[in-house]
Design an enzyme around this catalytic site. Sequence first.
Site, short mmCIF file in Angstrom:
data_model
loop_
_atom_site.label_atom_id
_atom_site.label_comp_id
_atom_site.label_asym_id
_atom_site.label_seq_id
_atom_site.Cartn_x
_atom_site.Cartn_y
_atom_site.Cartn_z
N CYS A 255 -8.10 1.04 2.01
CA CYS A 255 -6.69 0.66 2.04
C CYS A 255 -5.84 1.43 1.03
O CYS A 255 -4.80 2.00 1.37
CB CYS A 255 -6.54 -0.85 1.86
SG CYS A 255 -6.95 -1.47 0.21
N HIS B 180 -5.59 -5.72 -1.64
CA HIS B 180 -5.32 -5.02 -0.37
C HIS B 180 -3.89 -4.51 -0.36
O HIS B 180 -2.99 -5.14 -0.91
CB HIS B 180 -5.56 -5.94 0.82
CG HIS B 180 -5.57 -5.20 2.13
ND1 HIS B 180 -6.65 -4.44 2.53
CD2 HIS B 180 -4.63 -5.10 3.12
CE1 HIS B 180 -6.37 -3.90 3.72
NE2 HIS B 180 -5.16 -4.28 4.09
N HIS C 267 -2.18 -0.27 7.92
CA HIS C 267 -3.16 -0.44 6.84
C HIS C 267 -4.55 -0.11 7.37
O HIS C 267 -4.77 -0.01 8.57
CB HIS C 267 -3.10 -1.86 6.27
CG HIS C 267 -3.64 -2.92 7.19
ND1 HIS C 267 -4.39 -3.99 6.75
CD2 HIS C 267 -3.53 -3.09 8.54
CE1 HIS C 267 -4.72 -4.76 7.77
NE2 HIS C 267 -4.21 -4.25 8.86
#
Length: 354
Positions: free
Chosen positions: A269, A317, A329
């Site tokens: 990520c 994240h 993402h």
Amino acid sequence: MAAHRKPRQRSLSGTTVRTAATIALAGAATATAFDGTGQAAPQLTPAQVKAKVDKLYREAETATEKYDGAKEQADKAQRRLSSLQDEAARRRLKLNSARDALGLVAAAQYRDGGIDPAWQLALSSDPDRYLDNASFAERAGHRQAGQVARVRRQLREIEQLRGAARIELTSLRSRQAELKRQKKTINGKLDEARRLLARLSPQQRAQVTGAGAGTDRASRSAADARTALEGAGSATAPNSRAAAAVAYAYSKLGSPYVWGATGPDAFDCSGLAQAAYRSAGVSLPRTTYAQINAGRRVSRSELQPGDLVFFYSGISHVGIYVGNGQMIHAPNPSAPVRLAPIDLMPFAGATRVA
């Protein structure tokens, strides 16, 4: 005389047999319960598997960010160590040259025999010339003393470099040990998630992992995807750098998730966020923990395309906001780079980098 007869054995009745069998089975069950064998694993529902897998992926992602940070520090320590070693090697070359020069002087003195100056004057056939030579020798002695001082200084500098290199080496080994620990944690979490998913049917697995969600968009070209979002009313990127980062993210839809990867063909990520802004000429830190502080914080209501959006209380994240409540993402190993709503995970904050 009475005959001695062998007692006749009584046959077991059906009730007695059933009772004995029940006792035996109970004993066997107790034994297997104690030694941990013969226990069938409880069958989890797809919803329970999803909850466990999601938790494992979050834990793996947290460990991945720690791994990425440790790797960044290990790479820096390695570069510093290499620089110190190169500088020490250059200093040693200079030191060797200075030592060679001193060696020539020492050899010359040895050949001259090192006679006391008073005796040399008394034995000289030309005292005036000797005094001239003695004055030159004194000056040469001063130069020699300077050479010796320089050699000593170079030795001290090299020892300081060696000390700094030892410190960097210790730091590097510590970072490498941290990398090994985090790698073991990541692989353990992912292996456990794979084992859980393997218990499901293909249809259940697709439902749990969300496979196919956004696949149509991922398979489309970046231009088509942008058009689709613009048609849905997404905002325009505030500047050319943010626009370039968003365009890069679109171009990577469908790329696989690989922990520790920063592109160009696979990402985790924070690796995707870093690569997207690198393509726009902006240098971002490697980890989510650092990326959230790499620009100006903005509220959820202020989001514009290109902003970095962060999730979970541990800031583990990150995605790239593209407008209309959507982000791009790199989710986890079971899902490629994709479009997703920012409501998918607990929102933790946002940063405007460009």
